[in-house]
Write a protein that holds these residues in place. Sequence first.
Motif, short mmCIF file in Angstrom:
data_model
loop_
_atom_site.label_atom_id
_atom_site.label_comp_id
_atom_site.label_asym_id
_atom_site.label_seq_id
_atom_site.Cartn_x
_atom_site.Cartn_y
_atom_site.Cartn_z
N ASP A 23 73.03 10.48 27.24
CA ASP A 23 73.48 9.40 28.13
C ASP A 23 73.66 8.10 27.35
OD1 ASP A 23 70.63 9.44 27.83
OD2 ASP A 23 70.42 8.11 29.54
N ARG A 24 72.84 7.88 26.32
CA ARG A 24 72.94 6.66 25.52
C ARG A 24 74.02 6.77 24.44
NH1 ARG A 24 67.16 5.84 23.41
NH2 ARG A 24 68.03 3.90 22.57
N LEU A 25 74.56 7.98 24.25
CA LEU A 25 75.61 8.20 23.26
C LEU A 25 76.97 8.45 23.90
CD1 LEU A 25 73.64 10.55 20.83
CD2 LEU A 25 74.10 8.11 20.53
N ALA A 26 77.08 8.19 25.19
CA ALA A 26 78.32 8.45 25.91
C ALA A 26 79.41 7.43 25.62
CB ALA A 26 78.05 8.51 27.42
N ALA A 27 79.04 6.26 25.13
CA ALA A 27 80.03 5.22 24.82
C ALA A 27 79.38 4.14 23.96
CB ALA A 27 80.56 4.60 26.11
N GLY A 28 80.23 3.41 23.23
CA GLY A 28 79.78 2.22 22.52
C GLY A 28 79.21 2.42 21.14
N VAL A 29 79.20 3.65 20.62
CA VAL A 29 78.67 3.87 19.27
C VAL A 29 79.70 3.42 18.24
CG1 VAL A 29 77.93 5.63 17.60
CG2 VAL A 29 77.16 5.75 19.98
N THR A 30 79.24 2.61 17.28
CA THR A 30 80.14 2.08 16.26
C THR A 30 79.92 2.70 14.88
OG1 THR A 30 78.65 0.23 15.81
CG2 THR A 30 80.38 -0.13 17.46
N ALA A 31 78.73 3.28 14.63
CA ALA A 31 78.44 3.89 13.34
C ALA A 31 77.33 4.91 13.50
CB ALA A 31 78.03 2.84 12.32
N ILE A 32 77.33 5.93 12.63
CA ILE A 32 76.28 6.95 12.61
C ILE A 32 75.81 7.12 11.18
CG2 ILE A 32 75.70 9.36 13.04
CD1 ILE A 32 77.78 9.38 15.25
N TYR A 33 74.48 7.23 11.02
CA TYR A 33 73.85 7.42 9.72
C TYR A 33 72.98 8.66 9.79
CZ TYR A 33 75.29 2.55 9.47
OH TYR A 33 76.02 1.40 9.51
N SER A 34 72.60 9.23 8.62
CA SER A 34 71.82 10.46 8.65
C SER A 34 70.77 10.53 7.56
CB SER A 34 72.75 11.67 8.53
OG SER A 34 73.38 11.67 7.25
N THR A 35 69.70 11.28 7.86
CA THR A 35 68.82 11.81 6.84
C THR A 35 69.25 13.27 6.71
OG1 THR A 35 67.11 12.56 8.40
CG2 THR A 35 66.91 10.30 7.58
N CYS A 36 68.46 14.10 6.05
CA CYS A 36 68.87 15.50 5.91
C CYS A 36 68.74 16.27 7.22
CB CYS A 36 68.13 16.18 4.78
SG CYS A 36 66.37 16.33 5.00
N VAL A 37 67.97 15.76 8.19
CA VAL A 37 67.75 16.50 9.44
C VAL A 37 67.72 15.63 10.69
CG1 VAL A 37 66.59 18.48 8.38
CG2 VAL A 37 65.26 16.46 9.01
N ALA A 38 68.23 14.41 10.61
CA ALA A 38 68.23 13.52 11.78
C ALA A 38 69.39 12.53 11.69
CB ALA A 38 66.90 12.75 11.87
N PHE A 39 69.70 11.93 12.82
CA PHE A 39 70.79 10.95 12.90
C PHE A 39 70.32 9.68 13.58
CE2 PHE A 39 72.93 15.03 12.74
CZ PHE A 39 73.94 14.81 11.82
N ALA A 40 70.97 8.58 13.22
CA ALA A 40 70.75 7.28 13.87
C ALA A 40 72.11 6.67 14.15
CB ALA A 40 69.93 6.36 12.97
N ALA A 41 72.36 6.35 15.41
CA ALA A 41 73.62 5.73 15.80
C ALA A 41 73.38 4.27 16.11
CB ALA A 41 74.19 6.43 17.04
N VAL A 42 74.32 3.42 15.68
CA VAL A 42 74.28 2.00 16.03
C VAL A 42 75.36 1.77 17.07
CG1 VAL A 42 74.52 -0.37 15.22
CG2 VAL A 42 73.44 1.35 13.75
#
Length: 146
Positions: A23-42
């Motif tokens: 629900d928090r990733l349905a809109a408005g994400v401008t960038a995505i970053y990763s480790t080897c097994v996880a993601f972080a979206a801004v």
Amino acid sequence: KEGGEVVTWGDPDDGGDCSGVADRLAAGVTAIYSTCVAFAAVKEGGEVVTWGHPSYGGDCSGVADRLAAGVTAIYSTSTAFAAVKEGGEVVTWGDPACGGDCSGVADRLAAGVTAIYSTNTAFAAVKEGGEVVTWGDPACGGDCSG
């Protein structure tokens, strides 16, 4: 996708399933970053949303209040994230041994950081004026005291 929606696939334990935060990733994400097994979206406004392996960056609940707004960039090692906020404050989470815990240098990361560089298991932050602050695995760049 257009509008900033995120769609994931792959191993559900390692970031392929974002249903817990969809629900928090349905809109408005401008960038995505990763480790080897996880993601972080801004998202717009600098809110960070994470998913994936909880011990290696997929769970930022311990610092979520500091990631609610104002994040301008995220950097990563193999299993930890470091976010830079407006004003240069650094917020870290993930595997403590690989940079997810910056408590030993937190006072020096409270403001003024302009860039971060990383190895597989350590971070180096450059501050205004050129000071370098390191943390993470001492054997891989996390200790510049020597």
